[in-house]
Scaffold this active site. Structure first.
Site, PDB file in Angstrom:
ATOM      1  N   ASP A   1      43.100  29.697  66.905  1.00 56.00           N
ATOM      2  CA  ASP A   1      42.989  29.229  68.340  1.00 56.00           C
ATOM      3  C   ASP A   1      41.553  29.603  68.670  1.00 56.00           C
ATOM      4  OD1 ASP A   1      43.047  31.417  68.462  1.00 56.00           O
ATOM      5  OD2 ASP A   1      44.615  31.130  70.695  1.00 56.00           O
TER       6      ASP A   1
ATOM      7  N   LYS B   1      46.329  22.562  64.307  1.00 56.28           N
ATOM      8  CA  LYS B   1      46.869  24.266  64.174  1.00 56.28           C
ATOM      9  C   LYS B   1      48.332  24.187  65.717  1.00 56.28           C
ATOM     10  CE  LYS B   1      45.194  24.762  69.558  1.00 56.28           C
ATOM     11  NZ  LYS B   1      43.948  24.985  70.221  1.00 56.28           N
TER      12      LYS B   1
END
Ligand code: SF4
Length: 223
Positions: free
Chosen positions: A141, A123
């Site tokens: 996310d 991420k």
């Protein structure tokens, strides 16, 4: 839903880009280093809180060498309010040291190199690629995962599979904006606890939104 997923995704991008013209990275940063630090601090913490912490942190430790040399407790004092501060301070020092040792003190610009840094997963690597280095990368996310499932572009809970599913339908030049649009939408209309589907500009493109009943939504107190 007869429209092909890629066409639906294209239209979602177009409509939400108009609806959220300011959607962009919500971590304040002036350099890849600052974005990397902010992203490490943002784990289980709001971007808003991180943005309050980082000005003083960057005053004290403006670059990897100063962070790597810093005593752990000095970093901890400055980041205490963002939670998990001990492990985050350790990750920041470790990351700074790794940048000095392997990258001449610079933040590397490939996802593979980024993911080899301590405290950096997929991420954060994708965030850096998209918002610090101008590449196209989908940041998965919680907002992105949840809303992409509701829209019907994935059925997975696994961030890697979600990214893979999205990469097949979201236009390549919108991979980075997709993450920002999902965050903006997740905060304003498609909230985790209260989806305002009947105010949503992409309801006609959304698997969940087309199935939801207005009475159910009103009864849930979500109006
Ligand atoms: S229609 Fe509802 S579930 Fe679908 S994106 Fe909009 S707010 Fe979210």
């Amino acid at each position: 839903m007869t429209m092909k997923p890629a066409e639906r995704a294209r239209q979602v991008v177009e409509i939400l880009s108009d609806y959220y013209p300011q959607a962009t990275c919500t971590l304040t940063h002036q350099s890849p280093w600052e974005l990397l630090v902010g992203a490490i601090l943002a784990s289980q913490c709001t971007d808003e809180r991180v943005n309050k912490i980082t000005p003083a942190l960057f005053d004290h430790f403006p670059d990897p060498p100063s962070m790597a040399r810093a005593p752990q407790d000095e970093i901890e004092v400055l980041i205490r309010s963002c939670g998990l501060f001990r492990s985050k301070a350790k990750a920041l020092r470790g990351t700074a040291a790794a940048l000095i040792e392997s990258h001449h003190g610079q933040v590397p610009s490939t996802a593979e190199e980024l993911m080899r840094l301590p405290g950096v997963g997929r991420k954060i690597a994708n965030l850096l690629m998209g918002d610090a280095f101008g590449a196209q990368a989908i940041v998965v996310d919680t907002h992105c995962a949840r809303i992409s499932r509701l829209l019907g572009f994935t059925d997975s809970d696994n961030p890697v599979r979600i990214e893979r599913d999205l990469s097949k339908v979201v236009p390549l030049d919108s991979w980075t904006p997709w993450g920002h649009l999902m965050v903006a939408h997740g905060r304003q209309l498609c909230r985790a606890r209260c989806r305002l589907c009947f105010d949503c500009p992409v309801r006609h493109l959304c698997r969940y939104g087309m199935a939801v009943d207005e009475a159910d939504q009103t009864e849930s107190g979500c109006v």
